[in-house]
Enzyme design. Sequence first.
Site, PDB file in Angstrom:
ATOM      1  N   ASP A  36      67.214  30.251  14.791  1.00 56.41           N
ATOM      2  CA  ASP A  36      68.263  29.836  13.868  1.00 56.41           C
ATOM      3  C   ASP A  36      69.551  29.487  14.596  1.00 56.41           C
ATOM      4  O   ASP A  36      70.115  30.321  15.281  1.00 56.41           O
ATOM      5  CB  ASP A  36      68.518  30.930  12.825  1.00 56.41           C
ATOM      6  CG  ASP A  36      67.298  31.168  11.958  1.00 56.41           C
ATOM      7  OD1 ASP A  36      66.785  32.297  11.945  1.00 56.41           O
ATOM      8  OD2 ASP A  36      66.854  30.192  11.322  1.00 56.41           O
ATOM      9  N   ASP A  80      65.973  31.012  21.096  1.00 57.71           N
ATOM     10  CA  ASP A  80      66.331  31.563  19.797  1.00 57.71           C
ATOM     11  C   ASP A  80      65.921  30.505  18.778  1.00 57.71           C
ATOM     12  O   ASP A  80      65.628  29.364  19.140  1.00 57.71           O
ATOM     13  CB  ASP A  80      67.854  31.786  19.772  1.00 57.71           C
ATOM     14  CG  ASP A  80      68.402  32.052  18.397  1.00 57.71           C
ATOM     15  OD1 ASP A  80      69.323  31.331  17.975  1.00 57.71           O
ATOM     16  OD2 ASP A  80      67.870  32.947  17.717  1.00 57.71           O
TER      17      ASP A  80
HETATM   18  C1  XBP Z   1      69.179  34.564  12.694  1.00 58.20           C
HETATM   19  C2  XBP Z   1      69.132  35.586  11.623  1.00 58.20           C
HETATM   20  C3  XBP Z   1      68.074  35.492  10.566  1.00 58.20           C
HETATM   21  C4  XBP Z   1      68.328  34.369   9.597  1.00 58.20           C
HETATM   22  C5  XBP Z   1      67.594  34.547   8.282  1.00 58.20           C
HETATM   23  O1  XBP Z   1      68.059  34.558  13.446  1.00 58.20           O
HETATM   24  O2  XBP Z   1      69.937  36.476  11.640  1.00 58.20           O
HETATM   25  O3  XBP Z   1      68.077  36.684   9.871  1.00 58.20           O
HETATM   26  O4  XBP Z   1      69.688  34.279   9.307  1.00 58.20           O
HETATM   27  O5  XBP Z   1      66.244  34.712   8.488  1.00 58.20           O
HETATM   28  P1  XBP Z   1      68.033  34.060  14.992  1.00 58.20           P
HETATM   29  P2  XBP Z   1      65.439  35.887   7.720  1.00 58.20           P
HETATM   30  O6  XBP Z   1      67.840  35.268  15.826  1.00 58.20           O
HETATM   31  O7  XBP Z   1      66.895  33.094  15.086  1.00 58.20           O
HETATM   32  O8  XBP Z   1      69.342  33.373  15.292  1.00 58.20           O
HETATM   33  O9  XBP Z   1      65.908  35.844   6.299  1.00 58.20           O
HETATM   34  O10 XBP Z   1      64.011  35.537   7.906  1.00 58.20           O
HETATM   35  O11 XBP Z   1      65.838  37.162   8.401  1.00 58.20           O
HETATM   36 MG    MG Z   2      70.572  32.063  16.344  1.00 53.84          MG
END
Ligand code: XBP
Ligand code: MG
Length: 252
Positions: free
Chosen positions: A12, A10
């Site tokens: 973020d 993953d």
């Molecule tokens: C987490 C998310 C993303 C980010 C924001 O992603 O929910 O939407 O918060 O990014 P991950 P965007 O699956 O990597 O944990 O504004 O590009 O959506």
């Molecule tokens: Mg994440």
Amino acid sequence: MSDLKALIFDVDGTLADTERDGHRPAFNAAFREMGLDWDWTVPLYGRLLQVAGGKERIRHYLDAFAPEFTPPADLDRFIGDLHACKTRHFVAMLERGGIPLRPGVLRLIEEARSAGLLLAIATTTSLTNVESLLRANLGEASLDWFRVIGAGDVVPAKKPAPDIYHHVLERLGLSARDCVAIEDSAQGLRASRGAGIVTVITVSGYTVEDDFSGAAAVLEHLGEPEMPGRVVRGQGPKRGIVDVGYLDALLP
Ligand code: XBP
Ligand code: MG
């Protein structure tokens, strides 16, 4: 080592702790640039994170927290433009080197590559953000380290739906039992488990209190020789360091 063929990361909260000090200020910068008096504070953003996806999160904010806002005629266009503006701010932050990788991420990536494992990414954030994060922290060549980068709108349904993991497995040409996923949130865990993938959690700023039922292990982070990761729940790795051997042993 035997069954493990690929690691799926993953982004973020897992590769880097991007939400509180990355995405959130980028959203606020976009609001200011577009003349909106919205301010996503740290606590408010924690509540908004219940919805995966930046565009979806703006829409949720309008529905649940900004009833007084009169939406423009073309709301989709407005949200799309606002999100694109936010992405520009986020990428600029990354290019300034503002968001480092979490402990153990580079070490595990290098170890996995030397062990001949395939690397992939399954994320809700946009491809631009993923590439900018990798470029800023690992250099241009690192983009080729990942056989598959599944990101953003490439699938119809975002986490906690398993779509992005199904997409990545298909593109890897592997089945769930050949892989281990590394995630940070309950939403992410539901997505990876929904695709049948053994999952290790490294908790992040906003996800410490999440429900991680079904995770193979819940850890503070991936660990470094000089900074072992604490085990929150489950069978942790030796010396607090997640290595390929430990991940392989998690597979049934
Ligand atoms: C987490 C998310 C993303 C980010 C924001 O992603 O929910 O939407 O918060 O990014 P991950 P965007 O699956 O990597 O944990 O504004 O590009 O959506
Ligand atoms: Mg994440």
